[in-house]
Design a protein around this motif. Structure first.
Motif, PDB file in Angstrom:
ATOM      1  N   LEU A  31       5.094  19.676  12.794  1.00 48.67           N
ATOM      2  CA  LEU A  31       5.634  20.917  12.250  1.00 48.67           C
ATOM      3  C   LEU A  31       5.852  20.844  10.742  1.00 48.67           C
ATOM      4  CD1 LEU A  31       8.349  21.891  14.892  1.00 48.67           C
ATOM      5  CD2 LEU A  31       6.165  23.023  14.499  1.00 48.67           C
ATOM      6  N   LEU A  32       6.169  19.659  10.234  1.00 56.08           N
ATOM      7  CA  LEU A  32       6.520  19.495   8.835  1.00 56.08           C
ATOM      8  C   LEU A  32       5.366  18.867   8.075  1.00 56.08           C
ATOM      9  CD1 LEU A  32      10.147  18.113   9.306  1.00 56.08           C
ATOM     10  CD2 LEU A  32       9.431  20.469   8.928  1.00 56.08           C
ATOM     11  N   PRO A  33       4.636  19.649   7.276  1.00 58.72           N
ATOM     12  CA  PRO A  33       3.475  19.103   6.567  1.00 58.72           C
ATOM     13  C   PRO A  33       3.818  17.998   5.590  1.00 58.72           C
ATOM     14  CG  PRO A  33       4.031  21.301   5.757  1.00 58.72           C
ATOM     15  CD  PRO A  33       4.848  21.071   6.999  1.00 58.72           C
ATOM     16  N   ALA A  34       5.057  17.972   5.100  1.00 59.50           N
ATOM     17  CA  ALA A  34       5.428  16.914   4.155  1.00 59.50           C
ATOM     18  C   ALA A  34       5.582  15.567   4.838  1.00 59.50           C
ATOM     19  CB  ALA A  34       6.729  17.279   3.447  1.00 59.50           C
ATOM     20  N   GLY A  35       5.664  15.577   6.165  1.00 64.46           N
ATOM     21  CA  GLY A  35       5.706  14.324   6.917  1.00 64.46           C
ATOM     22  C   GLY A  35       6.995  13.560   6.774  1.00 64.46           C
ATOM     23  N   SER A  36       8.128  14.271   6.648  1.00 63.23           N
ATOM     24  CA  SER A  36       9.388  13.581   6.394  1.00 63.23           C
ATOM     25  C   SER A  36       9.946  12.870   7.611  1.00 63.23           C
ATOM     26  CB  SER A  36      10.440  14.561   5.862  1.00 63.23           C
ATOM     27  OG  SER A  36      10.690  15.579   6.801  1.00 63.23           O
ATOM     28  N   GLU A  37       9.407  13.138   8.802  1.00 65.13           N
ATOM     29  CA  GLU A  37       9.867  12.405   9.977  1.00 65.13           C
ATOM     30  C   GLU A  37       9.116  11.080  10.073  1.00 65.13           C
ATOM     31  OE1 GLU A  37      12.486  13.032  11.972  1.00 65.13           O
ATOM     32  OE2 GLU A  37      12.759  14.469  10.369  1.00 65.13           O
ATOM     33  N   PRO A  38       9.813   9.961  10.229  1.00 67.94           N
ATOM     34  CA  PRO A  38       9.173   8.650  10.117  1.00 67.94           C
ATOM     35  C   PRO A  38       8.330   8.266  11.325  1.00 67.94           C
ATOM     36  CG  PRO A  38      11.469   8.396  10.718  1.00 67.94           C
ATOM     37  CD  PRO A  38      11.259   9.867  10.463  1.00 67.94           C
ATOM     38  N   HIS A  39       7.286   7.477  11.071  1.00 70.58           N
ATOM     39  CA  HIS A  39       6.525   6.844  12.141  1.00 70.58           C
ATOM     40  C   HIS A  39       7.260   5.610  12.630  1.00 70.58           C
ATOM     41  CE1 HIS A  39       2.605   8.990  12.113  1.00 70.58           C
ATOM     42  NE2 HIS A  39       3.064   9.385  10.942  1.00 70.58           N
ATOM     43  N   TRP A  40       8.063   5.017  11.748  1.00 75.45           N
ATOM     44  CA  TRP A  40       8.857   3.833  12.107  1.00 75.45           C
ATOM     45  C   TRP A  40      10.096   3.818  11.226  1.00 75.45           C
ATOM     46  CZ3 TRP A  40      10.549  -0.234   9.069  1.00 75.45           C
ATOM     47  CH2 TRP A  40      11.092  -1.330   9.756  1.00 75.45           C
ATOM     48  N   ARG A  41      11.210   3.375  11.801  1.00 72.63           N
ATOM     49  CA  ARG A  41      12.451   3.247  11.032  1.00 72.63           C
ATOM     50  C   ARG A  41      13.065   1.891  11.357  1.00 72.63           C
ATOM     51  NH1 ARG A  41      15.685   7.702   9.549  1.00 72.63           N
ATOM     52  NH2 ARG A  41      14.776   8.920  11.249  1.00 72.63           N
ATOM     53  N   ASP A  42      13.545   1.182  10.333  1.00 72.35           N
ATOM     54  CA  ASP A  42      14.127  -0.128  10.618  1.00 72.35           C
ATOM     55  C   ASP A  42      15.468   0.053  11.333  1.00 72.35           C
ATOM     56  OD1 ASP A  42      16.439  -1.406   8.421  1.00 72.35           O
ATOM     57  OD2 ASP A  42      15.700   0.640   8.191  1.00 72.35           O
ATOM     58  N   PRO A  43      15.945  -0.969  12.070  1.00 70.76           N
ATOM     59  CA  PRO A  43      17.158  -0.816  12.878  1.00 70.76           C
ATOM     60  C   PRO A  43      18.383  -0.338  12.115  1.00 70.76           C
ATOM     61  CG  PRO A  43      16.011  -2.814  13.500  1.00 70.76           C
ATOM     62  CD  PRO A  43      15.298  -2.276  12.291  1.00 70.76           C
ATOM     63  N   SER A  44      18.469  -0.658  10.809  1.00 71.16           N
ATOM     64  CA  SER A  44      19.631  -0.229  10.029  1.00 71.16           C
ATOM     65  C   SER A  44      19.532   1.229   9.608  1.00 71.16           C
ATOM     66  CB  SER A  44      19.781  -1.104   8.781  1.00 71.16           C
ATOM     67  OG  SER A  44      18.762  -0.797   7.836  1.00 71.16           O
ATOM     68  N   GLY A  45      18.320   1.809   9.731  1.00 65.66           N
ATOM     69  CA  GLY A  45      18.138   3.208   9.357  1.00 65.66           C
ATOM     70  C   GLY A  45      17.972   3.434   7.866  1.00 65.66           C
ATOM     71  N   SER A  46      17.776   2.367   7.077  1.00 66.56           N
ATOM     72  CA  SER A  46      17.707   2.525   5.629  1.00 66.56           C
ATOM     73  C   SER A  46      16.290   2.586   5.082  1.00 66.56           C
ATOM     74  CB  SER A  46      18.465   1.382   4.944  1.00 66.56           C
ATOM     75  OG  SER A  46      17.895   0.135   5.288  1.00 66.56           O
ATOM     76  N   VAL A  47      15.301   2.167   5.877  1.00 70.77           N
ATOM     77  CA  VAL A  47      13.905   2.173   5.435  1.00 70.77           C
ATOM     78  C   VAL A  47      13.051   2.831   6.504  1.00 70.77           C
ATOM     79  CG1 VAL A  47      11.914   0.755   4.787  1.00 70.77           C
ATOM     80  CG2 VAL A  47      14.207   0.071   4.072  1.00 70.77           C
ATOM     81  N   ARG A  48      12.077   3.608   6.083  1.00 74.47           N
ATOM     82  CA  ARG A  48      11.182   4.262   7.035  1.00 74.47           C
ATOM     83  C   ARG A  48       9.731   4.135   6.583  1.00 74.47           C
ATOM     84  NH1 ARG A  48      12.701  10.424   7.220  1.00 74.47           N
ATOM     85  NH2 ARG A  48      14.813   9.606   7.209  1.00 74.47           N
ATOM     86  N   LEU A  49       8.830   4.152   7.554  1.00 76.00           N
ATOM     87  CA  LEU A  49       7.395   4.215   7.278  1.00 76.00           C
ATOM     88  C   LEU A  49       6.962   5.629   7.614  1.00 76.00           C
ATOM     89  CD1 LEU A  49       4.693   2.808   6.572  1.00 76.00           C
ATOM     90  CD2 LEU A  49       4.421   2.360   9.013  1.00 76.00           C
ATOM     91  N   MET A  50       6.374   6.327   6.662  1.00 73.68           N
ATOM     92  CA  MET A  50       6.075   7.733   6.866  1.00 73.68           C
ATOM     93  C   MET A  50       4.719   8.107   6.279  1.00 73.68           C
ATOM     94  SD  MET A  50       8.743   9.219   4.020  1.00 73.68           S
ATOM     95  CE  MET A  50       7.900  10.777   3.797  1.00 73.68           C
ATOM     96  N   GLU A  51       4.112   9.094   6.898  1.00 76.85           N
ATOM     97  CA  GLU A  51       2.910   9.691   6.323  1.00 76.85           C
ATOM     98  C   GLU A  51       3.365  10.667   5.260  1.00 76.85           C
ATOM     99  OE1 GLU A  51      -0.378  12.995   7.607  1.00 76.85           O
ATOM    100  OE2 GLU A  51       0.218  11.534   9.136  1.00 76.85           O
ATOM    101  N   VAL A  52       2.835  10.520   4.052  1.00 75.87           N
ATOM    102  CA  VAL A  52       3.254  11.397   2.958  1.00 75.87           C
ATOM    103  C   VAL A  52       2.116  12.321   2.540  1.00 75.87           C
ATOM    104  CG1 VAL A  52       5.050   9.923   2.017  1.00 75.87           C
ATOM    105  CG2 VAL A  52       2.700   9.558   1.307  1.00 75.87           C
TER     106      VAL A  52
END
Length: 219
Positions: free
Chosen positions: A127-148
């Motif tokens: 739904l979000l073309p900017a891709g702000s929802e992560p493909h992966w997030r580290d357990p602490s929630g501070s880093v994410r892997l995302m399509e930009v």
């Protein structure tokens, strides 16, 4: 070994067996084993995955991995802990419906798959073309892997230039149907999909910078 023979567990069991693995499946309902199909050659054991006798019967002492994918969060996490702490199986994963609890168990060192969060993220990515929802997030929630989303004006620039402009890292690109691990001098091409490892605090900045044409510095 798999605990739970629903749609996920049965599909996982068949997939592992096709890849040459020996599989044992535990479920409280013997009728559930019908989902495995007539060609399933593994072991099936009636019972719960946190019962030591059931686990021993299913062969836990020789297991290389354990997946708890029943429909109950409590059963899944309890089974995962018993297998890990009692039988010293390190390769353990549990399916958890409650994303809050999933994060807690991740911090305790038990990998989890939060079903509701995963499904919601998959929908949001589309739904979000900017891709702000992560493909992966580290357990602490501070880093994410995302399509930009990368503005086409960046075509012809190097990955190093994209990283310098954003402060993020670009661990891989998806190009012409194939994933590639870029070098610093790899040139961003038209049609490339970029995946960035981003600190949450810099998320908005990274999306803004790459979603706009690059700034040309004077001089």
């Amino acid at each position: 070994m798999i605990m739970g023979c629903g749609r996920v567990g049965s599909s996982l069991a068949r997939s592992l067996e096709k890849r040459g693995h020996t599989v044992a499946v535990v479920d409280i309902d013997v009728d559930a084993f019908r989902r495995l199909g007539p060609d399933f050659a593994g072991r099936t054991v009636k019972g719960v995955g946190f019962d030591r006798e059931v686990l021993l019967e299913a062969g836990i002492e020789g297991a290389d991995g354990f997946a708890a994918v029943s429909s109950g969060d409590n059963s899944n996490i309890l089974s995962a802990r018993v297998v890990r702490e009692t039988f010293n199986v390190s390769n353990v994963v549990a399916r958890i419906y409650d994303p809050g609890r999933a994060e807690v168990y991740e911090r305790l060192g038990i990998p989890t798959v939060a079903t509701v969060r995963w499904t919601a993220d998959q929908v949001l990515r589309r739904l979000l073309p900017a891709g702000s929802e992560p493909h992966w997030r580290d357990p602490s929630g501070s880093v994410r892997l995302m399509e930009v989303h990368v503005d086409r004006a960046w075509v012809g620039r190097t990955v190093e230039q994209l990283e310098e402009a954003t402060g993020a890292r670009i661990p891989f690109l998806f190009r012409l149907g194939t994933g590639i691990v870029p070098k610093s001098r790899t040139v961003f091409q038209d049609g490339d999909l970029a995946y960035a490892a981003v600190e949450d605090a810099r998320l908005a900045t990274v999306e803004t910078v790459l979603g706009s044409p690059p700034v040309t510095r004077a001089g």
